[in-house]
Design a protein around this motif. Structure first.
Motif, mmCIF file in Angstrom:
data_model
loop_
_atom_site.group_PDB
_atom_site.id
_atom_site.type_symbol
_atom_site.label_atom_id
_atom_site.label_comp_id
_atom_site.label_asym_id
_atom_site.label_seq_id
_atom_site.Cartn_x
_atom_site.Cartn_y
_atom_site.Cartn_z
ATOM 1 N N TYR A 86 0.860 -1.182 0.000
ATOM 2 C CA TYR A 86 0.000 0.000 0.000
ATOM 3 C C TYR A 86 0.895 1.230 0.000
ATOM 4 C CZ TYR A 86 -4.711 -1.859 0.822
ATOM 5 O OH TYR A 86 -5.921 -2.461 0.707
ATOM 6 N N PRO A 93 -1.531 11.241 10.809
ATOM 7 C CA PRO A 93 -1.492 10.710 12.186
ATOM 8 C C PRO A 93 -1.394 9.179 12.235
ATOM 9 C CG PRO A 93 -3.205 12.383 11.987
ATOM 10 C CD PRO A 93 -2.679 12.153 10.603
ATOM 11 N N HIS A 94 -2.133 8.486 11.365
ATOM 12 C CA HIS A 94 -2.116 7.020 11.423
ATOM 13 C C HIS A 94 -0.733 6.485 11.070
ATOM 14 C CE1 HIS A 94 -6.230 7.793 11.888
ATOM 15 N NE2 HIS A 94 -6.597 7.790 10.622
ATOM 16 N N PHE A 97 1.600 6.921 13.948
ATOM 17 C CA PHE A 97 1.396 5.893 14.973
ATOM 18 C C PHE A 97 1.913 4.532 14.487
ATOM 19 C CE2 PHE A 97 -2.090 8.640 16.827
ATOM 20 C CZ PHE A 97 -1.517 8.771 18.073
ATOM 21 N N TYR A 99 0.810 2.896 11.603
ATOM 22 C CA TYR A 99 -0.202 2.122 10.869
ATOM 23 C C TYR A 99 -0.366 2.685 9.456
ATOM 24 C CZ TYR A 99 -0.881 -0.696 14.882
ATOM 25 O OH TYR A 99 -0.655 -1.594 15.891
ATOM 26 N N THR A 101 -0.729 1.260 6.695
ATOM 27 C CA THR A 101 -1.784 0.640 5.888
ATOM 28 C C THR A 101 -3.160 1.179 6.258
ATOM 29 O OG1 THR A 101 -1.225 -1.245 7.308
ATOM 30 C CG2 THR A 101 -0.834 -1.501 4.953
ATOM 31 N N SER A 102 -3.230 2.098 7.204
ATOM 32 C CA SER A 102 -4.448 2.869 7.459
ATOM 33 C C SER A 102 -4.220 4.340 7.136
ATOM 34 C CB SER A 102 -4.896 2.733 8.917
ATOM 35 O OG SER A 102 -5.625 1.543 9.125
ATOM 36 N N GLU A 104 -4.268 8.006 5.829
ATOM 37 C CA GLU A 104 -5.422 8.775 5.324
ATOM 38 C C GLU A 104 -5.420 8.854 3.794
ATOM 39 O OE1 GLU A 104 -5.068 12.518 7.335
ATOM 40 O OE2 GLU A 104 -5.970 11.754 9.188
ATOM 41 N N PHE A 153 4.865 -8.223 11.400
ATOM 42 C CA PHE A 153 3.741 -7.553 12.057
ATOM 43 C C PHE A 153 2.953 -8.542 12.912
ATOM 44 C CE2 PHE A 153 -0.794 -5.979 11.772
ATOM 45 C CZ PHE A 153 -0.651 -5.006 12.752
ATOM 46 N N ARG A 282 -4.939 -8.522 17.850
ATOM 47 C CA ARG A 282 -4.511 -7.347 17.097
ATOM 48 C C ARG A 282 -4.057 -7.834 15.733
ATOM 49 N NH1 ARG A 282 -2.844 -2.251 18.326
ATOM 50 N NH2 ARG A 282 -2.423 -2.680 20.509
ATOM 51 N N GLY A 283 -4.438 -7.137 14.696
ATOM 52 C CA GLY A 283 -3.997 -7.584 13.382
ATOM 53 C C GLY A 283 -4.435 -6.636 12.299
ATOM 54 N N GLY A 284 -4.417 -7.162 11.079
ATOM 55 C CA GLY A 284 -4.818 -6.360 9.935
ATOM 56 C C GLY A 284 -3.768 -6.413 8.846
ATOM 57 N N ALA A 285 -3.999 -5.577 7.848
ATOM 58 C CA ALA A 285 -3.049 -5.452 6.741
ATOM 59 C C ALA A 285 -1.752 -4.897 7.323
ATOM 60 C CB ALA A 285 -3.618 -4.519 5.687
ATOM 61 N N ALA A 286 -0.688 -5.635 7.183
ATOM 62 C CA ALA A 286 0.565 -5.273 7.865
ATOM 63 C C ALA A 286 1.081 -3.908 7.415
ATOM 64 C CB ALA A 286 1.622 -6.334 7.601
ATOM 65 N N PRO A 287 1.387 -3.051 8.354
ATOM 66 C CA PRO A 287 2.005 -1.757 8.017
ATOM 67 C C PRO A 287 3.495 -1.973 7.736
ATOM 68 C CG PRO A 287 1.657 -1.896 10.384
ATOM 69 C CD PRO A 287 1.128 -3.168 9.799
ATOM 70 N N PHE B 275 -9.798 -6.387 10.859
ATOM 71 C CA PHE B 275 -8.632 -6.417 9.977
ATOM 72 C C PHE B 275 -8.402 -5.062 9.323
ATOM 73 C CE2 PHE B 275 -6.282 -7.323 6.096
ATOM 74 C CZ PHE B 275 -5.377 -8.304 6.473
ATOM 75 N N HIS B 278 -7.536 -2.089 12.006
ATOM 76 C CA HIS B 278 -6.355 -2.178 12.877
ATOM 77 C C HIS B 278 -6.672 -1.940 14.340
ATOM 78 C CE1 HIS B 278 -3.736 -1.274 9.173
ATOM 79 N NE2 HIS B 278 -3.335 -2.441 9.596
#
Lengths: 338, 338
Positions: A86, A93-94, A97, A99, A101-102, A104, A153, A282-287, B275, B278
């Protein structure tokens, strides 16, 4: 230029496509040195994710910068770069921190199984290596771009620490990378769940101390047996099915952590199950971008070799065989050379 | 001795019951100094949880030790003690990791709304105060036995740190205690979600910097507005419904944490939602025993006054009115004096 296009289930082709150009002033265009097929590409290749029209594929890449837009300052033509799947500005801000892959402004970097790639938000997405890498380093650098960053991650999310007891659900390239990440973080015991001999063997080389071949309730039982009935401190869920998540949750000790990085398909978690087990998630699309500088340093200095997950190397023109080999589990992960 | 018995929805009575005795050598019997009604008792009182036969009720208590079994060494008759709502041995692996409510030998401490209580595993469950407390300290010590310990766990689970931005979903005694816990841990901004004036006012006294009266999507929007579109670092879910959990998840910034302590009723969490946001989750039945020594010290030294959640004090004989006042939200929390 030549690039990979998925036309429908089982139908992946190499085709002549338009050369990517700088569109935004924050873009870079890179000439691909190596790319690969991701386990998540197979969701579409297998027809589980719908692909309504021919779609350029691939999202993992390393290469040499060809051109940059007028606002790019950190990256310059001629540099060898590793990017994440990504694009992120790395300033919102994300991102700050950790993240990315989050982000904006996040956007995919599509169609990377090709000779040239347009990378948006180049300054926030790409990380240059200290110099031009030797050929032997290329697979490990490529692994950082997705699977190793994702396995890393999973281990960070599950709070793996020196001395931890870790279980890894999934023996694909991400699962194996997660084993390696857990070892790098000092885990004392690493239980790999795998029933496939080649993968078991790589898992052991990556640091697995135990291998569990059972699945479902029996797999959970085996992990309980191996941990004196307590469960693992950290379980790294690297598949993304309801079954694998259930197994992960039930293998974790009360107060332990599941780090999940498998893109969820049919995963529903019952509130009472989490409540009465004290297992954290805790998880998600790895940053991946967060970890790239650290991972590149580890690879550059020869401390770790995540590129060993590539057990098949093919010219880009044979991308169809690369998908097929991974689909049939003849290969763990296929590297493609344009 | 007299004790509280729930006969069915809305039907709670004080009755003559058999005096509890030492059964196991690890038991203690305590003479209750104060007990109270818990929000979770209302699930049964309202008929949402089934109560098939008359059942002694209550699980929060402070009191003076009357007798101990032959194997009890840490607690002795005459001491003033605070206990947690689950008995735990405090020596098994789960206890040593700080999850006493997952103790291998855990068991409830039932029927505490009564004059005498049998507490199993007394050494691992009860904590004595340094001396006999003054009457003014009793409500705050009683609060530690459940609501303050639970609010504290919500804040710990959500990783509240100095400088954190925190949102609290739920304005019951646990939610208000969670506000207080967040303040004690140095949160910079604490957003209380409440539409009830008395509770808003106590929330502000406990440290809330903002109050949000909206719920659902509008509540989430308000929290986003208050945090420059980012979301809260830590959201403390103190209700336990699907709606409140949804609100908590959506109010959290990517990479932030939901600490959930409301007993879940109808809570299902979709894997993809976790996911792609996050947001991390940790919660469960609060391991109050872990926090008791610290909380008792804070109360004993006058640093904090969680007992202010009790806005109604009644003799034990008026337990029916205590339930009714809480059910109708005329009282935040009712303290009962045997």
């Amino acid at each position: 230029m030549r690039g990979t296009v998925l036309h429908g289930p089982g139908d992946v082709r190499i085709e002549e496509r338009a050369e990517p150009k700088i569109v935004e002033a924050t873009d870079a265009v890179i000439r691909t040195v190596a790319t690969c097929v991701c386990g998540s590409d197979l969701w579409s290749y297998r027809g589980i994710n719908d692909v309504p029209k021919p779609t350029p594929f691939g999202h993992e890449y390393v290469g040499v910068v060809e051109a940059v837009g007028g606002e790019v300052t950190a990256i310059r033509p001629g540099q060898f770069v590793v990017g994440s799947f990504y694009a992120s500005d790395n300033t919102c801000p994300h991102c700050r921190f950790g993240y990315q892959t989050s982000c904006e402004r996040k956007q995919p970097v599509p169609g990377c199984q090709s000779e040239l790639i347009r990378v948006p938000l180049a300054d926030g997405t790409l990380v240059a290596t200290p110099d031009e890498p030797s050929d032997e380093l290329v697979p490990s650098l490529l692994a950082c771009s997705d699977v190793m960053g994702t396995g890393w991650f999973a281990a960070v999310a599950a709070e793996v620490r020196p001395g931890s007891t870790v279980a890894v659900v999934g023996d694909g390239a991400v699962g194996l990378s997660a084993v390696l990440a857990a070892r790098e973080m000092g885990a004392e015991r690493i239980i790999a769940m795998s029933r496939h001999e080649t993968r078991q063997s790589l898992a052991r080389e990556f640091g697995a101390t135990d291998v569990v071949t059972e699945r479902g309730d029996e797999g959970v039982e085996r992990i309980k047996d191996l941990t004196a009935g307590v469960g693992a401190d950290a379980v790294l869920e690297c598949v993304g099915t309801g079954e694998s998540m259930r197994q992960a949750l039930r293998s974790t000790r009360p107060g332990g952590n599941v780090g999940f990085v498998g893109v969820p398909h049919g995963v529903e978690i019952a509130g009472p199950e989490l409540f009465w087990t004290h297992v954290a998630l805790r998880g998600g699309a790895a940053p991946v971008r967060r970890f790239l500088p650290d991972l590149i340093e580890r690879v550059w200095n020869g401390w770790t070799d995540p590129g060993r997950v590539f057990d098949l190397t093919l010219p880009l023109s044979e991308v169809a065989e690369a998908y097929s080999a991974m689909d049939e589990r003849r290969a763990i992960k296929a590297l493609l050379q344009p």
